[in-house]
Design an enzyme around this catalytic site. Structure first.
Site, mmCIF file in Angstrom:
data_model
loop_
_atom_site.group_PDB
_atom_site.id
_atom_site.type_symbol
_atom_site.label_atom_id
_atom_site.label_comp_id
_atom_site.label_asym_id
_atom_site.label_seq_id
_atom_site.Cartn_x
_atom_site.Cartn_y
_atom_site.Cartn_z
ATOM 1 N N ASP A 44 15.841 -32.325 34.127
ATOM 2 C CA ASP A 44 16.726 -33.322 34.741
ATOM 3 C C ASP A 44 17.606 -32.667 35.806
ATOM 4 O O ASP A 44 18.359 -33.345 36.501
ATOM 5 C CB ASP A 44 17.540 -34.098 33.693
ATOM 6 C CG ASP A 44 18.440 -33.211 32.864
ATOM 7 O OD1 ASP A 44 18.409 -31.979 33.033
ATOM 8 O OD2 ASP A 44 19.197 -33.757 32.027
ATOM 9 N N SER A 45 17.453 -31.340 35.980
ATOM 10 C CA SER A 45 18.065 -30.658 37.121
ATOM 11 C C SER A 45 17.537 -31.251 38.422
ATOM 12 O O SER A 45 18.087 -30.975 39.491
ATOM 13 C CB SER A 45 17.758 -29.156 37.072
ATOM 14 O OG SER A 45 16.364 -28.938 36.960
ATOM 15 N N ASP A 83 12.142 -33.373 30.519
ATOM 16 C CA ASP A 83 13.481 -33.594 29.951
ATOM 17 C C ASP A 83 13.714 -35.060 29.612
ATOM 18 O O ASP A 83 13.338 -35.948 30.392
ATOM 19 C CB ASP A 83 14.548 -33.195 30.976
ATOM 20 C CG ASP A 83 15.116 -31.817 30.711
ATOM 21 O OD1 ASP A 83 14.946 -31.292 29.588
ATOM 22 O OD2 ASP A 83 15.733 -31.252 31.633
ATOM 23 N N LYS A 113 11.886 -32.525 26.075
ATOM 24 C CA LYS A 113 13.012 -31.627 25.799
ATOM 25 C C LYS A 113 14.288 -32.438 25.729
ATOM 26 O O LYS A 113 14.497 -33.330 26.551
ATOM 27 C CB LYS A 113 13.119 -30.560 26.895
ATOM 28 C CG LYS A 113 14.322 -29.631 26.722
ATOM 29 C CD LYS A 113 14.221 -28.374 27.558
ATOM 30 C CE LYS A 113 14.722 -28.503 28.961
ATOM 31 N NZ LYS A 113 16.124 -28.936 29.100
ATOM 32 N N GLU A 115 18.695 -32.164 24.723
ATOM 33 C CA GLU A 115 19.834 -31.253 24.559
ATOM 34 C C GLU A 115 20.595 -31.557 23.283
ATOM 35 O O GLU A 115 20.811 -32.722 22.935
ATOM 36 C CB GLU A 115 20.768 -31.382 25.770
ATOM 37 C CG GLU A 115 20.099 -30.971 27.070
ATOM 38 C CD GLU A 115 21.023 -31.040 28.281
ATOM 39 O OE1 GLU A 115 22.248 -31.265 28.107
ATOM 40 O OE2 GLU A 115 20.515 -30.861 29.400
ATOM 41 N N GLU A 182 20.458 -21.721 26.811
ATOM 42 C CA GLU A 182 21.041 -21.613 28.164
ATOM 43 C C GLU A 182 22.464 -21.089 28.098
ATOM 44 O O GLU A 182 23.282 -21.565 27.289
ATOM 45 C CB GLU A 182 21.018 -22.986 28.863
ATOM 46 C CG GLU A 182 21.682 -22.925 30.243
ATOM 47 C CD GLU A 182 21.426 -24.129 31.139
ATOM 48 O OE1 GLU A 182 20.644 -25.021 30.739
ATOM 49 O OE2 GLU A 182 22.014 -24.155 32.235
#
Ligand code: KIV
Length: 275
Positions: A44-45, A83, A113, A115, A182
Site C-alpha cells: 500500500d506504499s 497488502d 499482507k 498490519e 519493519e
C-alpha cells in the site's frame, strides 16, 4: 522455479535468503520476473510512491486490486503478495475474509499482507481458514502512523520489545505463513527470526531476517520525498530518467527526433495527388 509458500518456507529452513521488492505495474513486474526476485509485493506504499499521498491511509481496495492485477499479468514464477489497505480488515473478521478473497480472486494475489499483531489474530485465523495464505506485518506499521505519532523505530524499550515478540509468536500461531518486520532494532529482529518457524522479511530490521524487502522507488533512487535510514540505492534510475527526458526534449526542440528511421514512408505520387 515457481515460488510458493512451500519453497519460501524451504528457503528459511535451508538458510537461503528470500528477496522481496514492491511492485505496482506490469512492465516492472516483467523485469522483476526476469531478475529472479522471489516475491513481488504490491504494497500500500503505492499510495506514497505511485499516487502521491502523504501516507498509506487513503489507499482503497480498488487501488490495490487495480495494481495487483497489473503485476499479476507480468509475472509467472514470482510469488505475488498484496497488502490489505487501511480499514479493509481492522473493523471485523467478515470484512477481512471478503476483502482478502477479493485480492486473490480479482487481484490474482497468492498471499495477502496485513498490519498488526495480537489484535488482528482473529482476522488472520479466519483468512487462513478460507485457504488464503497470510503475511503479517509488525513493528513500524505505517497504517498506525497516527497512533505512533510518526514513523518511529519500534521495540526499543523492554516492554515494546516483549510486545513485538508476543505479536510475532501470536501471528505465527494464528496461521500466518510469513511476517514482515519493519523498523525494529537488528538484534531484536534476529531474536524474533530465531524464535519463529515461519520466514521473517526485514525492512529496517537488520541482516539476520530470513529475507529483505525494499520499496522499488527507494532502491532505484526514484523517490526522495522521504528517504529512511534503512534505504540503500542500488541504482540511480531517477537520474537516468531525468537525462533521458532532457535528451528527448532537446531532440524534439532541435528537430533531430524523430529521424528518418522512426518515420513511415508514402509514395510521392500519392502525396502529389492530394495537392
Ligand atoms: O507497503 C509496503 O510497501 C510495505 C513494505 C514497506 C513492507 O508494506
Amino acid at each position: 522455479m515457481k515460488n510458493t509458500v512451500t519453497t519460501l518456507q524451504e528457503q528459511k529452513n535451508n538458510g537461503e535468503k528470500i528477496t522481496m521488492i514492491t511492485c505496482y505495474d506490469y512492465s516492472t513486474a516483467k523485469i522483476m520476473e526476469e531478475s529472479g526476485i522471489n516475491i513481488a509485493l504490491v504494497g500500500d506504499s503505492l499510495g506514497n510512491v505511485m499516487l502521491g499521498y502523504e501516507d498509506t491511509l487513503q489507499v482503497t481496495m480498488e487501488d490495490m486490486i487495480h495494481h495487483c492485477r497489473a503485476v499479476s499479468r507480468g509475472i509467472k514464477d514470482t510469488f505475488l503478495v498484496c497488502d490489505m489497505p487501511f480499514m479493509s480488515y481492522q473493523a471485523d473478521v467478515y470484512d477481512a475474509v471478503i476483502n482478502a478473497g477479493r485480492l486473490v480472486q480479482e487481484g490474482r494475489a497468492n498471499m495477502v499482507k496485513l498490519e498488526g499483531g495480537v489484535e488482528v489474530c482473529p482476522q488472520i485465523e479466519a483468512i487462513v481458514k478460507a485457504s488464503i495464505p497470510v503475511c503479517a506485518h509488525i513493528g513500524l506499521t505505517p497504517q498506525s502512523i497516527n497512533s505512533f505519532g510518526g514513523y518511529k523505530v519500534q521495540g526499543k524499550t523492554e516492554a515494546a520489545a516483549k510486545k513485538l515478540i508476543e505479536d510475532a509468536l501470536a501471528v505465527e500461531k494464528a496461521g500466518a505463513s510469513m511476517v514482515v518486520l519493519e523498523g525494529v532494532p537488528a538484534k531484536l529482529a534476529k531474536m524474533v527470526t530465531e524464535k519463529l518457524t515461519i520466514p521473517t522479511i526485514g525492512i529496517g530490521a537488520g541482516k539476520d531476517c530470513d529475507g529483505q524487502v525494499l520499496v522499488l522507488q527507494d532502491m532505484l533512487g526514484m523517490f526522495d520525498d522521504f528517504v529512511p535510514k534503512f534505504v540503500k540505492q542500488f541504482g540511480n534510475v531517477g537520474e537516468v530518467m531525468k537525462n533521458a527526458f532532457s535528451a528527448y526534449a532537446k531532440e524534439v526542440q532541435d528537430g533531430t527526433f524523430p529521424g528518418e528511421e522512426h518515420t513511415y514512408a508514402i509514395d510521392d505520387d500519392v502525396i502529389e495527388k492530394l495537392y
